[in-house]
Design a protein around this motif. Sequence first.
Motif: not given
Ligand SMILES: Cc1cc2nc3c(=O)[nH]c(=O)nc-3n(C[C@H](O)[C@H](O)[C@H](O)COP(=O)(O)OP(=O)(O)OC[C@H]3O[C@@H](n4cnc5c(N)ncnc54)[C@H](O)[C@@H]3O)c2cc1C
Length: 519
Positions: A29, A48, A56, A66, A192, A340
């Motif tokens: 996200i 990418i 993830g 929320h 990628v 997660g």
């Molecule tokens: C159990 C749990 C419950 C939660 N509940 C809520 C909720 O109800 N409401 C809310 O607002 N938030 C909630 N959160 C928080 C929220 O889900 C996270 O803050 C958010 O999804 C993080 O998103 P992100 O994009 O930073 O990380 P991620 O979704 O992990 O995305 C990072 C991406 O980077 C990719 N990546 C890594 N290394 C590389 C590379 N070298 N090359 C290319 N790609 C790469 C990975 O594959 C991954 O898809 C919750 C979190 C958890 C764990």
Amino acid sequence: MNFSYQNRPKILESMEKMELDVLVIGGGITGAGILLDGQSRGLQMGLIEMDDFASGTSSRSTKLIHGGLRYLKQFEIKLVAEVGKERAIVYENAPHVTTPVKMMLPFYKGGTFGRLTTSLGLKVYDYLAQVKRVERRKMLSKKETVTREPLLKQDGLRGSGVYVEYRTDDARLTLEIIKKAYELGAKAVNYVEAKHFIYKDKKVVGVKVEDLLSGQSKTIYAKHIVNATGPWADHLREQDRSKEGKYLHLTKGVHIVIDQKKFPINDAIYFDTPFNDGRMIFAIPRGQKTYIGTTDTDYFGDPKEVKMTMSDLTYLIRAINGLFPKQKLKEEDIESSWAGLRPLIHEQGKGPSDISRKDELFLAKSGLITIAGGKLTGYRKMAEKTMSVIAARIQESESRQLPNSETNKVILSGGEVGGSAQFEQFIENKIPFGKEVGFSEEEARQIIKKYGSNCQLIFELAKEHFWELERTGLPLVVSSTLLYSLEHEMAVCPADYYVRRSSLLLFDIGLVKKQKIER
Ligand SMILES: Cc1cc2nc3c(=O)[nH]c(=O)nc-3n(C[C@H](O)[C@H](O)[C@H](O)COP(=O)(O)OP(=O)(O)OC[C@H]3O[C@@H](n4cnc5c(N)ncnc54)[C@H](O)[C@@H]3O)c2cc1C
């Protein structure tokens, strides 16, 4: 060019051929939000993702948009106010992936909250999150609480507070943001991986990447590079030799899914665990199922290998049986689960549940921008914050002023339904189109609710390919949405569809087990 799996190599090739304004690494996200923010301000953005989009943390959350009522207990007033207000924006721009649900907060003799504190806490929440009048909190007596939720433990029950939260589909929300950015001209590819950074005069100017499907190495150049890799963010900072100062603290959260017949609750419920560990757990009805979570424990393993353990399962079952003693749930009642990782910013001396959910930007000398922490709900604000650093750099290096972010008004893919207030009517108006191509009324409704204004594309695909879809032996709802996800959502593997685009594996595993695709 459709955002399809067939066009994936071409999209990647086009990224190789140009210098992007911004390359975002990570298709969760956070990365998705940055992609849309930059593209909607007129930059050429690229993204990418080493696995599938949202594979993830962004498909493994509690799936709530929320403000985080719990954070009020930690006096995180600013966080609650900021993300709380975001709820209404996400709902308006994507009502098809955001559903208001009533949330009950029961209180017991000797529990964390009593009537007064619950009432006050919810009132402050209403104020900070600028909750709409009709959605403001209501206090219920013990009798009213039990009438509404007869399965609740009655011993010591004093009453409850009821308020409104927004349930989402985290993976679909991420996808709808990426699809919108793509529609505006951004480039994005899954599978990628960023392997190494490329430097010129000690500044990062590109990334060596590997297409994990073809095995080919490629090079992508960009003026600005953002590391939005969630739990992997420190790994990339290490590669850039810029991991200094604050670092990530990963904590694991597990959810389990139970059939509504075994655990029938009317509203979502947010309750204290019976373990005196200060933790609270959600039980959330969704279709024919209820999901429950979450745990919160330190995690030190490989982020790719995160799984539910027996102790996670036992913890959640004991927590439910503590509040719903009549149900006597057992391990065998659990149909599916997910685990997660929260990419939190480490705070000395604080345990998993006490660490702030705030986001943080890390600006390396190489120019690499890392954004980590935060919440699903605050993705737009995190994107704005990241892009404001890039806007300042563009102003300095190119004397060009970027327009301000207006993603608060950008309707996400599928969200063209005339606004949240019109969504019910939109669904009713579209049902006849679905019925015309062979869906039952209920199936058509399900498709429109999930895909919003993109339902029309699904209905057209179903009409055009009706006989081929019939031959797959899959229910038409599955085959047509599967085709849509291949042709318009870059699904590549079965899990891309079954876990993230349809979530059937999480919420209808019985249906998935029955399926056998005829070739
Ligand atoms: C159990 C749990 C419950 C939660 N509940 C809520 C909720 O109800 N409401 C809310 O607002 N938030 C909630 N959160 C928080 C929220 O889900 C996270 O803050 C958010 O999804 C993080 O998103 P992100 O994009 O930073 O990380 P991620 O979704 O992990 O995305 C990072 C991406 O980077 C990719 N990546 C890594 N290394 C590389 C590379 N070298 N090359 C290319 N790609 C790469 C990975 O594959 C991954 O898809 C919750 C979190 C958890 C764990």
